[in-house]
Design a protein around this motif. Structure first.
Motif, PDB file in Angstrom:
ATOM      1  N   ASP A 164       0.822  -1.207   0.000  1.00 29.97           N
ATOM      2  CA  ASP A 164       0.000   0.000   0.000  1.00 29.97           C
ATOM      3  C   ASP A 164       0.858   1.260   0.000  1.00 29.97           C
ATOM      4  OD1 ASP A 164      -2.309  -1.487  -0.009  1.00 29.97           O
ATOM      5  OD2 ASP A 164      -2.668  -1.314   2.152  1.00 29.97           O
ATOM      6  N   LEU A 165       1.947   1.239   0.764  1.00 33.08           N
ATOM      7  CA  LEU A 165       2.822   2.415   0.821  1.00 33.08           C
ATOM      8  C   LEU A 165       3.527   2.619  -0.517  1.00 33.08           C
ATOM      9  CD1 LEU A 165       3.913   4.641   2.699  1.00 33.08           C
ATOM     10  CD2 LEU A 165       5.776   3.082   3.304  1.00 33.08           C
ATOM     11  N   LEU A 166       4.003   1.547  -1.116  1.00 36.24           N
ATOM     12  CA  LEU A 166       4.645   1.660  -2.428  1.00 36.24           C
ATOM     13  C   LEU A 166       3.658   2.168  -3.476  1.00 36.24           C
ATOM     14  CD1 LEU A 166       6.741  -1.641  -2.475  1.00 36.24           C
ATOM     15  CD2 LEU A 166       7.627   0.674  -2.233  1.00 36.24           C
ATOM     16  N   GLU A 167       2.417   1.700  -3.397  1.00 33.29           N
ATOM     17  CA  GLU A 167       1.392   2.156  -4.343  1.00 33.29           C
ATOM     18  C   GLU A 167       1.087   3.638  -4.132  1.00 33.29           C
ATOM     19  OE1 GLU A 167      -3.132   0.986  -5.849  1.00 33.29           O
ATOM     20  OE2 GLU A 167      -2.275   0.007  -4.079  1.00 33.29           O
ATOM     21  N   LYS A 168       1.037   4.059  -2.878  1.00 40.73           N
ATOM     22  CA  LYS A 168       0.748   5.463  -2.572  1.00 40.73           C
ATOM     23  C   LYS A 168       1.777   6.395  -3.206  1.00 40.73           C
ATOM     24  CE  LYS A 168       0.386   8.722   1.299  1.00 40.73           C
ATOM     25  NZ  LYS A 168       0.407   8.860   2.782  1.00 40.73           N
ATOM     26  N   TYR A 169       3.039   5.995  -3.161  1.00 39.79           N
ATOM     27  CA  TYR A 169       4.097   6.831  -3.717  1.00 39.79           C
ATOM     28  C   TYR A 169       4.455   6.453  -5.156  1.00 39.79           C
ATOM     29  CZ  TYR A 169       4.915   9.047   0.770  1.00 39.79           C
ATOM     30  OH  TYR A 169       4.773   9.790   1.924  1.00 39.79           O
ATOM     31  N   GLU A 190       6.068  -7.684  -1.713  1.00 38.50           N
ATOM     32  CA  GLU A 190       5.715  -7.977  -3.092  1.00 38.50           C
ATOM     33  C   GLU A 190       4.434  -8.813  -3.103  1.00 38.50           C
ATOM     34  OE1 GLU A 190       9.138  -8.566  -5.907  1.00 38.50           O
ATOM     35  OE2 GLU A 190      10.119  -9.212  -4.051  1.00 38.50           O
ATOM     36  N   GLU A 191       4.041  -9.261  -4.279  1.00 36.15           N
ATOM     37  CA  GLU A 191       2.768  -9.966  -4.402  1.00 36.15           C
ATOM     38  C   GLU A 191       2.746 -11.257  -3.596  1.00 36.15           C
ATOM     39  OE1 GLU A 191      -0.114 -11.821  -7.905  1.00 36.15           O
ATOM     40  OE2 GLU A 191       1.496 -10.426  -8.422  1.00 36.15           O
TER      41      GLU A 191
END
Length: 314
Positions: A224-229, A258-259
């Motif tokens: 979620d954090l990686l997606e946010k940024y 990761e997934e």
């Protein structure tokens, strides 16, 4: 001596295919493609290929060759900068006539018909420079591109000559490379420039990191954090040193979701951490290692093990 055996094997081979590890860093690419450029410059008649998946952030250094299965028949295969066989990019590495391993990591998996491992070397790229210096009397020679690639590998694995792995020999070999004509400033820019989104995530990390009483810093980069940024797992590689200069830090660990797994990057200012990495499906150097866990619970176990060695370290 292994170096002489490798030189002779290369000289005798008409076709050479060079591999390195998955998720490559500058040393993996630099040593692999630097060796290719060295061989092609010294022996233009030889077929030499560098294989593996292209990584977008490192295509400025080189792009990989596409090689058919048939090309491996009768070929010499060289694997650079890869301690254990499961991490070799492209599983066809063992289908050639002869296999050579060139690496600077502690031995966890002995493989190859010829195995040259030098844990005193700062990088595998440094070892390739040693190889060409040993072979100069036989007509081997670097060119500008080979020097550029090997210099990038040394710079990458020494943290711009800051890490303890940097030795007198490292500086001597770097000095040999800068005699060649390549744009060092431009190379540094390509290696270390970062997009705005990566720098913003870096700012988030610096605002929210916590340092334990034992001197361990834990950074969890959730999906979620990686997606946010809008930062990919690959791009997060650029963040591993962001807390390195925190006063009192002994070691730090990034857990990147990761997934289907959590990638782990561990760094240290003195605490020996590669044993812990080995316990969790990884390995590496005493002060710089990687691992893989498959749940946050397993990640917490890894963190507990790191807390223990940090607590015991004086």
């Amino acid at each position: 001596m292994e170096v002489t055996k490798i030189i002779e094997a290369i000289e005798k081979s008409r076709k050479i295919i060079i591999h390195r590890h998955v998720r490559p860093d500058p040393d993996a690419i630099g040593s692999q493609v630097g060796l290719k450029a060295l061989i092609k410059n010294s022996f233009p008649e030889k077929e030499v290929y560098a294989v593996g998946e292209d990584v977008q952030s490192l295509t400025f250094l080189a792009q990989m060759d596409q090689v058919s299965d048939d090309a491996y028949y009768g070929s010499l295969v060289i694997v650079c900068d890869t301690a254990n066989q499961p991490r070799i990019d492209d599983e066809r590495y063992d289908t050639g006539k002869q296999l050579i391993k060139i690496d600077h990591h502690p031995v966890t998996d002995s493989y190859g018909d010829i195995e040259w491992v030098s844990t005193d070397a700062s990088s595998t790229s440094e070892m390739i420079v040693e190889l060409v210096l040993e072979a100069q009397s036989r007509g081997w020679a670097l060119n500008n591109n080979a020097a550029r690639l090997l210099y990038a590998g040394i710079v990458g694995d020494t943290g711009r000559f800051k890490f303890p792995s940097t030795t007198v020999k490292t500086f001597q070999y770097a000095g040999e490379l800068v005699r060649y004509d390549f744009d060092r400033s431009g190379l540094y820019d390509e290696l270390y420039q970062a997009e705005e989104k990566v720098l913003r995530l870096s700012g988030y990390i610096l605002q929210h990191f916590q340092l334990s009483d034992n001197g361990l810093c834990v950074i969890k980069l959730t999906a979620d954090l990686l997606e946010k940024y809008d930062v990919s797992v690959e791009e997060s590689n650029q963040l591993v040193q962001v807390v390195a200069d925190v006063k009192g830090i002994k070691a730090w660990v990034f857990l990147i979701e990761e997934e289907d797994q959590i990638r782990v990057r561990i760094r240290s200012k003195g605490v020996i951490i590669n044993g812990i990495a080995g316990k969790y499906n990884g390995g590496g150097h005493p002060l710089a290692s990687g691992a893989t866990v498959y749940s946050w619970e397993e990640g917490n176990d890894l963190v507990s093990d790191l807390e223990k060695v940090c607590r015991e370290y004086v």
